[in-house]
Design an enzyme around this catalytic site. Sequence first.
Site, PDB file in Angstrom:
ATOM      1  NE  ARG A  53      -6.114  -7.661  16.226  1.00 44.49           N
ATOM      2  CZ  ARG A  53      -5.454  -8.686  16.557  1.00 44.49           C
ATOM      3  NH1 ARG A  53      -5.320  -9.459  16.140  1.00 44.49           N
ATOM      4  NH2 ARG A  53      -4.779  -8.410  17.672  1.00 44.49           N
ATOM      5  CG  ASP A  55      -2.282  -2.193  17.806  1.00 46.11           C
ATOM      6  OD1 ASP A  55      -2.772  -3.234  17.950  1.00 46.11           O
ATOM      7  OD2 ASP A  55      -1.891  -1.900  17.394  1.00 46.11           O
ATOM      8  CE1 TYR A 115      -6.958   4.135  13.534  1.00 52.16           C
ATOM      9  CE2 TYR A 115      -6.996   3.653  11.411  1.00 52.16           C
ATOM     10  CZ  TYR A 115      -7.383   3.140  12.169  1.00 52.16           C
ATOM     11  OH  TYR A 115      -7.163   1.442  13.048  1.00 52.16           O
ATOM     12  NE  ARG A 200       1.160   2.714  18.623  1.00 50.02           N
ATOM     13  CZ  ARG A 200       1.464   1.768  19.220  1.00 50.02           C
ATOM     14  NH1 ARG A 200      -0.206   0.530  18.674  1.00 50.02           N
ATOM     15  NH2 ARG A 200       1.971   1.881  19.913  1.00 50.02           N
TER      16      ARG A 200
END
Length: 250
Positions: A53, A55, A115, A200
């Site tokens: 997933r 966001d 990431y 995050r």
Amino acid sequence: MAINKRYFIELSYDGTNYHGWQVQQNAVSVQEILNKALSTLLRQPIETTGCGRTDTGVHAKEYFAHLDVEPIGDRPYEIDKRSFNSLLPYDIAIKNIIPVDPGAHARFDATLRSYEYHIHFDKNPFLNNYSWLTRDVPDLDLMNKAAAIVMEYTDFSCFSKSNTQVKTNNCKIAKAFWQQTENGIVFKISADRFLRNMVRAIVGTLIMVGKGEIHPESIRTIIASKNRSNAGMSVPACGLYLTEVKYPYL
């Protein structure tokens, strides 16, 4: 008799206009757009399965999904990349289409995900929606000391979004560090898996270290608490990019 053919699709997307990867009931997602385009192209109902997933507002420089295609007659249907791209909006691009074994799985077979989180400090219209603009410049050395401490642990419950349905909050981080860029700074992190909101939340906590609000060693107490409320804020989605997904057979 021909059997269904499984494909991996390698793509990239600008997440600004989408409510993440996964199909939503009342919002547009990347997966929904892909499923509709493939169903039109292949003239059969298609459901893709993504590598994970992302966001709302998060971007992907490299993303993989798999799908099964029912053959027409005795021959499997080959997917034409140019035709597929022509059915997609400008902010989603197909990079590669790869035939794989029937048991290959885009999510479960991934061995590493990477990431990046981008931050800039001067107003720049060309970075709007693609990097987080913040006023205060944090201490990069302090944040790298804290990032090194993060790598010593595996249970990241404190950085996970609450009430997520996962079997474990353990992740093996392969790298985590900050570096200077032309426009600001970037955080790079790789692991075998990530929890929802994890990157995050880590960035938000490391920024606290960089601003001198907490000591780098405080990261140990935060992680040991396994409590999301003890970690830093979840930084805005605009600066986050999925940059790499690795498989043993690609």
